[in-house]
Design a protein around this motif. Structure first.
Motif, mmCIF file in Angstrom:
data_model
loop_
_atom_site.group_PDB
_atom_site.id
_atom_site.type_symbol
_atom_site.label_atom_id
_atom_site.label_comp_id
_atom_site.label_asym_id
_atom_site.label_seq_id
_atom_site.Cartn_x
_atom_site.Cartn_y
_atom_site.Cartn_z
ATOM 1 N N ALA A 122 -2.934 3.376 -4.144
ATOM 2 C CA ALA A 122 -1.627 3.189 -4.780
ATOM 3 C C ALA A 122 -1.807 2.944 -6.276
ATOM 4 N N LYS A 123 -2.800 2.100 -6.600
ATOM 5 C CA LYS A 123 -3.085 1.784 -8.006
ATOM 6 C C LYS A 123 -3.583 3.034 -8.734
ATOM 7 N N LEU A 124 -4.454 3.771 -8.050
ATOM 8 C CA LEU A 124 -5.067 4.963 -8.642
ATOM 9 C C LEU A 124 -4.026 6.046 -8.913
ATOM 10 N N LEU A 125 -3.037 6.152 -8.018
ATOM 11 C CA LEU A 125 -2.054 7.238 -8.129
ATOM 12 C C LEU A 125 -0.867 6.855 -9.011
ATOM 13 N N LYS A 126 -0.781 5.587 -9.378
ATOM 14 C CA LYS A 126 0.370 5.105 -10.146
ATOM 15 C C LYS A 126 0.641 5.931 -11.413
ATOM 16 N N PRO A 127 -0.415 6.256 -12.226
ATOM 17 C CA PRO A 127 -0.144 7.000 -13.467
ATOM 18 C C PRO A 127 0.399 8.405 -13.216
ATOM 19 N N LEU A 128 0.198 8.955 -12.028
ATOM 20 C CA LEU A 128 0.645 10.328 -11.743
ATOM 21 C C LEU A 128 2.120 10.327 -11.360
ATOM 22 N N ALA A 129 2.765 11.434 -11.616
ATOM 23 C CA ALA A 129 4.199 11.529 -11.326
ATOM 24 C C ALA A 129 4.402 11.881 -9.863
ATOM 25 N N VAL A 130 4.021 10.957 -8.993
ATOM 26 C CA VAL A 130 4.145 11.213 -7.568
ATOM 27 C C VAL A 130 4.598 9.918 -6.876
ATOM 28 N N LYS A 131 5.493 10.066 -5.916
ATOM 29 C CA LYS A 131 5.972 8.904 -5.175
ATOM 30 C C LYS A 131 4.886 8.505 -4.178
ATOM 31 N N VAL A 132 4.517 7.248 -4.133
ATOM 32 C CA VAL A 132 3.497 6.788 -3.189
ATOM 33 C C VAL A 132 4.143 5.844 -2.177
ATOM 34 N N THR A 133 4.070 6.181 -0.908
ATOM 35 C CA THR A 133 4.666 5.326 0.126
ATOM 36 C C THR A 133 3.596 4.880 1.121
ATOM 37 N N ARG A 134 3.948 3.871 1.908
ATOM 38 C CA ARG A 134 3.004 3.322 2.896
ATOM 39 C C ARG A 134 3.740 3.245 4.223
ATOM 40 N N LEU A 135 3.067 3.499 5.324
ATOM 41 C CA LEU A 135 3.692 3.356 6.643
ATOM 42 C C LEU A 135 4.269 1.949 6.781
ATOM 43 N N ALA A 136 5.384 1.808 7.498
ATOM 44 C CA ALA A 136 6.022 0.508 7.664
ATOM 45 C C ALA A 136 5.210 -0.386 8.604
ATOM 46 N N TYR A 137 5.176 -1.668 8.253
ATOM 47 C CA TYR A 137 4.652 -2.676 9.168
ATOM 48 C C TYR A 137 5.821 -3.263 9.945
ATOM 49 N N GLY A 138 5.590 -3.707 11.147
ATOM 50 C CA GLY A 138 6.666 -4.351 11.893
ATOM 51 C C GLY A 138 6.303 -4.503 13.345
ATOM 52 N N LEU A 139 7.276 -4.828 14.151
ATOM 53 C CA LEU A 139 7.055 -5.014 15.576
ATOM 54 C C LEU A 139 6.786 -3.671 16.239
ATOM 55 N N PRO A 140 5.766 -3.573 17.071
ATOM 56 C CA PRO A 140 5.584 -2.345 17.840
ATOM 57 C C PRO A 140 6.765 -2.169 18.786
ATOM 58 N N VAL A 141 7.222 -0.925 18.943
ATOM 59 C CA VAL A 141 8.358 -0.656 19.829
ATOM 60 C C VAL A 141 8.019 -1.086 21.250
ATOM 61 N N SER B 132 7.725 -4.172 22.230
ATOM 62 C CA SER B 132 6.977 -5.433 22.285
ATOM 63 C C SER B 132 7.920 -6.634 22.349
ATOM 64 N N ASP B 133 7.356 -7.765 22.709
ATOM 65 C CA ASP B 133 8.086 -9.012 22.830
ATOM 66 C C ASP B 133 7.907 -9.809 21.549
ATOM 67 N N LEU B 134 9.006 -10.305 20.981
ATOM 68 C CA LEU B 134 8.935 -11.110 19.764
ATOM 69 C C LEU B 134 8.002 -12.297 19.964
ATOM 70 N N GLU B 135 8.119 -12.873 21.146
ATOM 71 C CA GLU B 135 7.351 -14.068 21.481
ATOM 72 C C GLU B 135 5.843 -13.870 21.306
ATOM 73 N N TYR B 136 5.370 -12.665 21.596
ATOM 74 C CA TYR B 136 3.936 -12.421 21.586
ATOM 75 C C TYR B 136 3.449 -11.780 20.297
ATOM 76 N N ALA B 137 4.355 -11.530 19.348
ATOM 77 C CA ALA B 137 3.926 -10.931 18.084
ATOM 78 C C ALA B 137 3.153 -11.970 17.278
ATOM 79 N N ASP B 138 2.066 -11.564 16.606
ATOM 80 C CA ASP B 138 1.350 -12.524 15.756
ATOM 81 C C ASP B 138 2.186 -12.801 14.516
ATOM 82 N N GLU B 139 1.924 -13.936 13.844
ATOM 83 C CA GLU B 139 2.831 -14.361 12.764
ATOM 84 C C GLU B 139 2.798 -13.412 11.575
#
Lengths: 199, 199
Positions: free
Chosen positions: B157-176, B178-185
């Motif tokens: 992300a840092k390396l590509l910043k100077p270039l005119a390109v949008k840099v995205t990252r896969l979303a973090y979150g609850l696995p589909v 899954s139980d909220l109760e068992y998700a790590d913090e």
């Protein structure tokens, strides 16, 4: 559809190995692609060489690269006792104990009506032939301790009864190092009925 | 010492596969000896064929039997977006979602100082070369959600910043599923901070 053909072929071939599911097959295939060329090639060569060189000993049915095998031809081994096992790999397990120095006979299976395996599918004729000349004094039935192994042992014991040969069976009992509490009742009953006087 | 040489060789060769210990290697070797000859031979042939035919795509680093690979040359795919993954097998995982129809770039690893892998060991130069002509509008960083994957994503992300390109990252979150109760913090915190307005 996602992989090149030859990679798919490799994954399919690996997936036929026992205990190897699609995920493991994929992992193994990737490993083989990334491993040093010698390593992948030597695995392929080892498969072909083993298939070409290894066959069953015509006397005892052990896996061997010469015939008769080194166990049958070893003059240091006791030629008066035969230990009957289901599979060639059982020989290795017994050899590792360093307790037994006699001959072997591999049945190449066990009686299992569910799988359609009767006595005629097992290498029993060869065993009888080896008992003909009367040199063998004892036959140890070392088939597995499961239903099929037990059925096979009972069948053989009955079959060998008319011959002048002592027929014995491996002892049932508690596995060494095990907890009495966790032993199943059948094993415990066998251990009880097979109890021995302490010297 | 208990097995013929060529069987020992096969067991040793199989034992080098990942996740295959001595017992499993022995079981696989016996399986290969008892399997139909075609099956054992086709496994050996598949290993050799895959090693001969499969290589890395010179453009994206995917495993392929032609160059450039079918993903790079598919005119139906979006030529303005590149998804960056660690390993070629990650492509398969993403393709299975049927969500993404752009191009890929395989880094062949992730930054891992513990294993002595720095950015210079990864296929980053090739990625920069693909961004030169300005046709690529977005780079999706799809490295793993672990420490190494995250470090690699941050570095890129840092390396590509100077270039005119949008840099995205896969979303973090609850696995589909899954139980909220068992998700790590950490996952739960990420899912919280990444919350989206419902339409």
């Amino acid at each position: 559809m996602f992989y090149p053909d030859s990679l798919n072929k490799l994954i399919t071939a690996l997936g036929k190995l026992p205990g190897v599911g699609p995920k493991t097959a994929q992992r193994l295939a990737f490993y083989l692609l990334n491993a040093p060329a010698e390593e992948a090639e030597s695995l392929a060569a080892a498969i072909l060489e083993a298939r070409r060189k290894i066959h069953y000993c015509s006397v005892c049915g052990n896996l061997t690269d010469r015939d008769p095998c080194h166990l049958c031809t070893d003059p240091e081994r006791d030629q008066t006792i035969i230990c009957v096992v289901e599979e060639a790999r059982d020989i290795v397990a017994l050899e590792k104990t360093r307790q037994y120095r006699g001959l072997y006979h591999v049945l190449q299976g066990a009686i299992s009506p569910v799988d359609g395996i009767g006595p005629e599918q097992l290498k029993i004729k060869g065993l009888l032939r080896r008992l003909h000349d009367g040199k063998i004094k004892e036959v140890v039935l070392a088939t597995n301790a499961d239903v099929e192994g037990e059925a096979t042992a009972l069948y053989l014991a009955k079959l060998l009864k008319p011959l002048a040969v002592k027929v014995t069976r491996l002892a049932y009992g508690l596995p060494v190092g095990s907890d009495l509490e966790y032993a199943d009742e059948v094993t415990l009953a066998r251990a009880f009925s097979g109890r021995r006087e302490m010297e």
